[in-house]
Design an enzyme around this catalytic site. Structure first.
Site, PDB file in Angstrom:
ATOM      1  N   SER A 115      73.588  29.181  31.191  1.00 20.86           N
ATOM      2  CA  SER A 115      73.422  29.748  29.855  1.00 20.86           C
ATOM      3  C   SER A 115      73.910  31.185  29.856  1.00 20.86           C
ATOM      4  CB  SER A 115      71.953  29.703  29.449  1.00 20.86           C
ATOM      5  OG  SER A 115      71.794  30.447  28.270  1.00 20.86           O
ATOM      6  N   HIS A 137      76.761  26.890  28.608  1.00 18.10           N
ATOM      7  CA  HIS A 137      75.788  26.724  27.517  1.00 18.10           C
ATOM      8  C   HIS A 137      75.764  28.016  26.695  1.00 18.10           C
ATOM      9  CE1 HIS A 137      72.120  24.945  25.753  1.00 18.10           C
ATOM     10  NE2 HIS A 137      71.608  26.158  25.784  1.00 18.10           N
ATOM     11  N   ASP A 164      74.096  29.910  23.530  1.00 16.59           N
ATOM     12  CA  ASP A 164      72.947  29.925  22.624  1.00 16.59           C
ATOM     13  C   ASP A 164      73.228  30.794  21.408  1.00 16.59           C
ATOM     14  OD1 ASP A 164      70.830  28.429  24.120  1.00 16.59           O
ATOM     15  OD2 ASP A 164      71.250  29.954  25.631  1.00 16.59           O
ATOM     16  N   MET A 220      71.788  32.223  18.074  1.00 18.13           N
ATOM     17  CA  MET A 220      70.469  32.427  17.437  1.00 18.13           C
ATOM     18  C   MET A 220      70.625  33.295  16.196  1.00 18.13           C
ATOM     19  SD  MET A 220      68.154  33.358  20.712  1.00 18.13           S
ATOM     20  CE  MET A 220      68.312  32.499  22.278  1.00 18.13           C
ATOM     21  N   HIS A 229      74.498  25.557  21.560  1.00 14.51           N
ATOM     22  CA  HIS A 229      73.119  25.260  21.175  1.00 14.51           C
ATOM     23  C   HIS A 229      72.799  26.097  19.945  1.00 14.51           C
ATOM     24  CE1 HIS A 229      68.607  25.447  22.563  1.00 14.51           C
ATOM     25  NE2 HIS A 229      68.760  24.843  21.388  1.00 14.51           N
ATOM     26  N   MET A 272      70.570  27.523  17.427  1.00 16.39           N
ATOM     27  CA  MET A 272      69.178  27.809  17.056  1.00 16.39           C
ATOM     28  C   MET A 272      69.219  28.597  15.749  1.00 16.39           C
ATOM     29  SD  MET A 272      67.664  28.584  20.808  1.00 16.39           S
ATOM     30  CE  MET A 272      69.299  28.797  21.450  1.00 16.39           C
ATOM     31  N   MET A 319      63.692  20.813  25.075  1.00 11.44           N
ATOM     32  CA  MET A 319      63.425  22.215  25.413  1.00 11.44           C
ATOM     33  C   MET A 319      62.225  22.278  26.355  1.00 11.44           C
ATOM     34  SD  MET A 319      65.624  24.206  23.725  1.00 11.44           S
ATOM     35  CE  MET A 319      64.870  25.702  24.325  1.00 11.44           C
ATOM     36  N   ASP A 365      66.356  22.449  29.000  1.00  9.65           N
ATOM     37  CA  ASP A 365      66.758  23.836  28.764  1.00  9.65           C
ATOM     38  C   ASP A 365      65.524  24.738  28.731  1.00  9.65           C
ATOM     39  OD1 ASP A 365      67.913  26.211  27.935  1.00  9.65           O
ATOM     40  OD2 ASP A 365      68.461  25.498  25.931  1.00  9.65           O
TER      41      ASP A 365
HETATM   42  C1  DX5 Z   1      66.297  29.610  25.121  1.00  9.09           C
HETATM   43  C2  DX5 Z   1      67.703  29.138  25.333  1.00  9.09           C
HETATM   44  C3  DX5 Z   1      68.036  28.858  26.735  1.00  9.09           C
HETATM   45  C4  DX5 Z   1      67.951  30.043  27.698  1.00  9.09           C
HETATM   46  C5  DX5 Z   1      67.719  29.471  29.067  1.00  9.09           C
HETATM   47  O1  DX5 Z   1      66.019  29.559  23.778  1.00  9.09           O
HETATM   48  O2  DX5 Z   1      67.922  27.940  24.613  1.00  9.09           O
HETATM   49  O3  DX5 Z   1      69.318  28.251  26.842  1.00  9.09           O
HETATM   50  O4  DX5 Z   1      69.090  30.845  27.696  1.00  9.09           O
HETATM   51  O5  DX5 Z   1      67.591  30.514  29.964  1.00  9.09           O
HETATM   52  P1  DX5 Z   1      66.740  30.364  31.302  1.00  9.09           P
HETATM   53  O6  DX5 Z   1      67.428  29.312  32.122  1.00  9.09           O
HETATM   54  O7  DX5 Z   1      66.824  31.721  31.884  1.00  9.09           O
HETATM   55  O8  DX5 Z   1      65.350  29.958  30.921  1.00  9.09           O
HETATM   56 ZN    ZN Z   2      69.798  26.892  25.014  1.00 10.33          ZN
END
Ligand code: DX5
Ligand code: ZN
Length: 226
Positions: free
Chosen positions: A10, A35, A37, A39, A68, A70, A141, A179
């Site tokens: 990620s 990956h 993210d 947000m 991903h 969010m 998750m 994740d």
């Molecule tokens: C959290 C994200 C994850 C996060 C995972 O909302 O969706 O992808 O970056 O990071 P680690 O592996 O550090 O928990």
């Molecule tokens: Zn994620």
């Protein structure tokens, strides 16, 4: 059916001051996917990065970009994600109505990307049943979405197991991704439960040796289901 075990570092855990180098480092360290993210500060209490960043990163990497989302209104951004170079788009199950979620998954596929649905910790496994025919991957998750570096929730494993059982009956090739807080300490239980795609943020980008960390985690996952 034996599914390939895949690591998906990620980007949230990388050094944002050196984004380009970090993506190249992930690729050279043997990442299977990247990956990403996205947000919006509304669906989750945090902001990360958006489409222009993804599209710039696409110019320096051939990795599979696992996006991903969010965010609220993920359906608004499908074309821009395609243009930015996304390989897959993952939307949360509780953002849109059931009908609109299915419509969005179909639209993702029609654009030539893979489609995925993510379940927050509070959402039950059963919620995914109607979406399985329309998606390539389900994300369970293992932390509350919003931040990297949180503690892995082992109590999500029965949910992974239940979804793998559901998928075995109708779509054995379904990828199941975990994740949040995934590391060498818990990746075996994720694989045993039926996950085969592992988001690894802190445990890869912040490891002393990213290549060794990814190789170790993948080997543990593969051995767990031998
Ligand atoms: C959290 C994200 C994850 C996060 C995972 O909302 O969706 O992808 O970056 O990071 P680690 O592996 O550090 O928990
Ligand atoms: Zn994620």
């Amino acid at each position: 059916m034996k599914l390939q075990m895949l690591t998906a570092p990620s980007l949230l855990a990388c050094d944002f001051l050196h984004l380009e180098d970090e993506v190249i480092r992930a690729e050279k360290s043997g990442s299977d996917w990247l990956h990403l993210d996205v947000m919006d500060g509304v669906y989750v209490p945090n902001l990360s990065f958006g489409f222009d960043i993804i599209s710039k990163l696409r110019t320096v990497s051939n990795l599979y970009f696992d996006v991903h989302m969010m965010t609220v209104c993920p359906e608004k951004y499908l074309e821009v994600l395609k243009k930015a170079g996304a390989s897959s788009v993952n939307i949360h199950s509780d953002v849109l109505s059931k009908e609109k979620t299915i419509e969005t998954l179909k639209a993702i596929k029609a654009l030539g990307m893979d489609a995925a649905v993510a379940l927050k910790p509070k959402v039950a496994a059963e919620e995914i049943a109607d979406f399985i025919p329309y998606c390539d991957m389900v994300l369970v998750m293992t932390v509350e979405p919003g931040f990297g570096g949180q503690k892995f929730m082992a109590d999500m494993m029965p949910k992974v197991k239940a979804i793998r059982e559901m998928a075995n009956a109708v779509k054995p090739e379904l990828n199941i991704q975990v994740d949040g807080g995934v590391s060498a300490a818990n990746i075996a239980q994720c694989a045993e439960a039926g996950a085969n795609v592992f988001v690894v943020g802190t445990s890869s980008f912040r490891a002393p040796d990213m290549q060794a960390a990814l190789a170790e985690m993948k080997a543990i996952a593969e051995n767990a289901v031998k």
